[in-house]
Design a protein around this motif. Structure first.
Motif, mmCIF file in Angstrom:
data_model
loop_
_atom_site.group_PDB
_atom_site.id
_atom_site.type_symbol
_atom_site.label_atom_id
_atom_site.label_comp_id
_atom_site.label_asym_id
_atom_site.label_seq_id
_atom_site.Cartn_x
_atom_site.Cartn_y
_atom_site.Cartn_z
ATOM 1 N N GLN A 87 6.087 -23.669 -40.259
ATOM 2 C CA GLN A 87 5.980 -22.982 -41.541
ATOM 3 C C GLN A 87 5.415 -21.584 -41.298
ATOM 4 O OE1 GLN A 87 3.288 -24.949 -44.187
ATOM 5 N NE2 GLN A 87 3.444 -23.393 -45.760
ATOM 6 N N VAL A 88 6.013 -20.567 -41.919
ATOM 7 C CA VAL A 88 5.535 -19.201 -41.794
ATOM 8 C C VAL A 88 4.882 -18.799 -43.108
ATOM 9 C CG1 VAL A 88 6.186 -16.794 -41.393
ATOM 10 C CG2 VAL A 88 7.303 -18.613 -40.101
ATOM 11 N N VAL A 89 3.653 -18.262 -43.015
ATOM 12 C CA VAL A 89 2.911 -17.845 -44.193
ATOM 13 C C VAL A 89 2.484 -16.389 -44.035
ATOM 14 C CG1 VAL A 89 2.082 -20.186 -44.662
ATOM 15 C CG2 VAL A 89 0.674 -18.648 -43.307
ATOM 16 N N THR A 90 2.299 -15.724 -45.161
ATOM 17 C CA THR A 90 1.793 -14.349 -45.171
ATOM 18 C C THR A 90 0.392 -14.376 -45.747
ATOM 19 O OG1 THR A 90 4.015 -13.449 -45.438
ATOM 20 C CG2 THR A 90 2.180 -12.011 -46.035
ATOM 21 N N LEU A 91 -0.562 -13.851 -44.971
ATOM 22 C CA LEU A 91 -1.959 -13.830 -45.392
ATOM 23 C C LEU A 91 -2.478 -12.394 -45.348
ATOM 24 C CD1 LEU A 91 -3.220 -16.949 -43.407
ATOM 25 C CD2 LEU A 91 -2.610 -16.826 -45.834
ATOM 26 N N GLU A 92 -3.561 -12.160 -46.059
ATOM 27 C CA GLU A 92 -4.157 -10.833 -46.151
ATOM 28 C C GLU A 92 -5.357 -10.727 -45.220
ATOM 29 O OE1 GLU A 92 -6.688 -8.547 -49.530
ATOM 30 O OE2 GLU A 92 -4.757 -9.364 -50.158
ATOM 31 N N ARG A 147 -4.196 -5.552 -45.398
ATOM 32 C CA ARG A 147 -2.981 -5.583 -44.575
ATOM 33 C C ARG A 147 -2.407 -7.001 -44.567
ATOM 34 N NH1 ARG A 147 0.331 -1.731 -42.183
ATOM 35 N NH2 ARG A 147 1.117 -2.507 -40.224
ATOM 36 N N LEU A 148 -1.096 -7.125 -44.762
ATOM 37 C CA LEU A 148 -0.431 -8.425 -44.748
ATOM 38 C C LEU A 148 0.006 -8.763 -43.331
ATOM 39 C CD1 LEU A 148 1.723 -8.151 -47.990
ATOM 40 C CD2 LEU A 148 -0.537 -9.191 -47.697
ATOM 41 N N LEU A 149 -0.322 -9.972 -42.903
ATOM 42 C CA LEU A 149 0.016 -10.456 -41.570
ATOM 43 C C LEU A 149 0.741 -11.790 -41.681
ATOM 44 C CD1 LEU A 149 -3.467 -9.821 -39.890
ATOM 45 C CD2 LEU A 149 -1.479 -8.294 -39.887
ATOM 46 N N LYS A 150 1.697 -12.016 -40.781
ATOM 47 C CA LYS A 150 2.453 -13.276 -40.767
ATOM 48 C C LYS A 150 1.869 -14.222 -39.721
ATOM 49 C CE LYS A 150 6.605 -11.978 -39.948
ATOM 50 N NZ LYS A 150 8.045 -11.866 -39.748
ATOM 51 N N GLU A 181 2.072 -14.162 -35.853
ATOM 52 C CA GLU A 181 3.491 -13.902 -35.599
ATOM 53 C C GLU A 181 3.851 -12.424 -35.708
ATOM 54 O OE1 GLU A 181 5.688 -16.161 -34.600
ATOM 55 O OE2 GLU A 181 4.313 -17.848 -34.769
ATOM 56 N N GLY A 182 3.007 -11.623 -36.351
ATOM 57 C CA GLY A 182 3.286 -10.198 -36.492
ATOM 58 C C GLY A 182 2.853 -9.691 -37.857
ATOM 59 N N CYS A 183 3.135 -8.428 -38.098
ATOM 60 C CA CYS A 183 2.790 -7.831 -39.389
ATOM 61 C C CYS A 183 3.728 -8.349 -40.471
ATOM 62 C CB CYS A 183 2.893 -6.314 -39.314
ATOM 63 S SG CYS A 183 1.588 -5.597 -38.332
ATOM 64 N N GLY A 184 3.181 -8.539 -41.648
ATOM 65 C CA GLY A 184 3.987 -8.955 -42.787
ATOM 66 C C GLY A 184 4.636 -7.746 -43.444
ATOM 67 N N ASN A 185 5.581 -8.004 -44.313
ATOM 68 C CA ASN A 185 6.238 -6.941 -45.057
ATOM 69 C C ASN A 185 5.252 -6.394 -46.090
ATOM 70 O OD1 ASN A 185 7.797 -5.314 -46.685
ATOM 71 N ND2 ASN A 185 9.462 -6.785 -46.913
ATOM 72 N N ALA A 210 -0.340 -11.532 -50.442
ATOM 73 C CA ALA A 210 -0.229 -12.710 -49.581
ATOM 74 C C ALA A 210 0.299 -13.899 -50.377
ATOM 75 C CB ALA A 210 -1.609 -13.024 -48.994
ATOM 76 N N ASP A 211 0.636 -14.961 -49.656
ATOM 77 C CA ASP A 211 1.060 -16.199 -50.308
ATOM 78 C C ASP A 211 -0.116 -16.828 -51.049
ATOM 79 O OD1 ASP A 211 3.667 -16.082 -49.306
ATOM 80 O OD2 ASP A 211 3.151 -17.208 -47.500
ATOM 81 N N ALA A 212 0.186 -17.534 -52.116
ATOM 82 C CA ALA A 212 -0.822 -18.307 -52.844
ATOM 83 C C ALA A 212 -1.025 -19.631 -52.117
ATOM 84 C CB ALA A 212 -0.369 -18.554 -54.275
#
Length: 133
Positions: A9-14, A51-54, A78-82, A88-90
């Motif tokens: 699962q890939v998530v975007t966090l702050e 900053r958003l990170l994956k 995994e890298g920088c998020g868009n 970020a994701d809830a």
């Protein structure tokens, strides 16, 4: 895209000033702490608060404290998020996707649930406004 799910699962966090990464919830749910050596290597130009990170959620999944509150997750960077994404994701989205991956609902379970509705009707012919027919 062949329709197969990603292996993790890939998530975007702050990223936060205290080197933690969190969800977009209010208050934010902290799911990890970035290692200090990694933070220094990335530098302040890349790692600034907001900053958003994956990340991928690995084998340990999401962890909970004894009182039921989220206590972290097994994350791999995994890298920088868009950044245009905005936030970020809830946590509820992350948890729902995690449960769908690790404990999927089977058709048999849905059919058992539906067959159990027959006894809960209290003798009537209607369930949720629909008539049998």
């Amino acid at each position: 895209a062949d329709g197969s799910p990603l292996p993790y699962q890939v998530v975007t966090l702050e990223y936060r000033m205290d080197s933690t990464v969190s969800t977009s919830d209010a208050p934010p749910v902290v799911l990890g702490v970035m290692p200090q050596q990694w933070v220094q290597a990335m530098g302040p130009k890349l790692l600034r608060p907001g900053r958003l990170l994956k990340f991928s959620v690995r084998e340990g999944g999401i962890m909970f404290a004894p009182d039921g509150r989220p206590a972290g997750a097994a994350l791999a960077y995994e890298g920088c998020g868009n950044q245009r994404r905005g936030r970020a994701d809830a946590f509820n989205k992350i948890l729902f996707q995690q449960l769908a991956r690790t404990n999927p609902i089977k058709l048999e379970h849905l059919l058992q649930s539906l067959s159990g509705l027959g006894g809960a009707r209290a003798g009537g012919n209607e369930v949720a406004g629909m008539e049998d027919g």
